[in-house]
Design an enzyme around this catalytic site. Sequence first.
Site, PDB file in Angstrom:
ATOM      1  N   GLY A  38       0.785  -1.231   0.000  1.00 61.06           N
ATOM      2  CA  GLY A  38       0.000   0.000   0.000  1.00 61.06           C
ATOM      3  C   GLY A  38       0.811   1.271   0.000  1.00 61.06           C
ATOM      4  O   GLY A  38       0.247   2.351   0.204  1.00 61.06           O
ATOM      5  N   CYS A  43      -0.481   3.666  -2.831  1.00 57.36           N
ATOM      6  CA  CYS A  43      -1.796   4.210  -2.481  1.00 57.36           C
ATOM      7  C   CYS A  43      -1.658   5.282  -1.407  1.00 57.36           C
ATOM      8  O   CYS A  43      -2.270   6.355  -1.479  1.00 57.36           O
ATOM      9  CB  CYS A  43      -2.712   3.099  -1.977  1.00 57.36           C
TER      10      CYS A  43
END
Length: 271
Positions: A215, A218
Amino acid sequence: MAKKPPRILSIAGSDSSGGAGIQADIKTIAMLGGYAMTAITSVTAQNSVGVQAIAPMSGSVVAQQIASCIDDIGVDAIKIGMLHDAEIIAAVAEALEDVSVPIVLDPVMISTSGSALIDPKAIAALRDMLFPRAALITPNVPELSHLLERSLGTSLEMAEGAEELANKCGAAVLAKGGHTEDARIVDVLYAPDSALGARAVQFEHARIDTPHTHGTGCTLSSAIATLLGHGQPLEHAVRLARNFVLRAIEEAPGFGAGNGPLGHHAVRSLN
């Protein structure tokens, strides 16, 4: 009366394990003082070791989520992440046609674990319909290589690629160097039309020896969007967002058998 938080819309996929996608975006936006809204493009079954299933939303449902947020709450900045297919991309482009806030586009193509997250036929639609609308595009080296259709192995090649992509699409490009062969991680921000003219800025830090990086892309893109929503200039927003990601990697809780999630909740400083 306290200042209202910037309204940040994340248009991205859902990560059932909470490490990436919409879940990482919400955590990041909240930690950086923004108000998070979402338009979910796909539901995924995934965890630290891979993606087990993907179920895309219809383009009309994605567009309605966007309209529901913007028409009522309003928006100050937008982060775009995983867009599974050309139908969704076309729907997002149409839904944002009259929106004039900063858009940070993370061209999510492959997960940290190596799973494909976009239909290969959709990449041309992404490039044609959404790249021109973005204030910033944030590809990692494999994504930048795919977009330019050539191998990029070093920071110098990556920097040249960032300039080429920026000039092609008219948006600033932040090329992320975590996949290069260099000893240190070097990210390059190339702005083709900044207030100072065309400008390249390099950010550098030591590699952190950890598998817990699920992640990161993101988190970085949603952090930049939130900071732009606060009114920060692009270069400073990138610098602060990178610091947030680095602190979150350092605070990773160590969950999962593979590439574990970051420790968004534990970040206390951007220094």
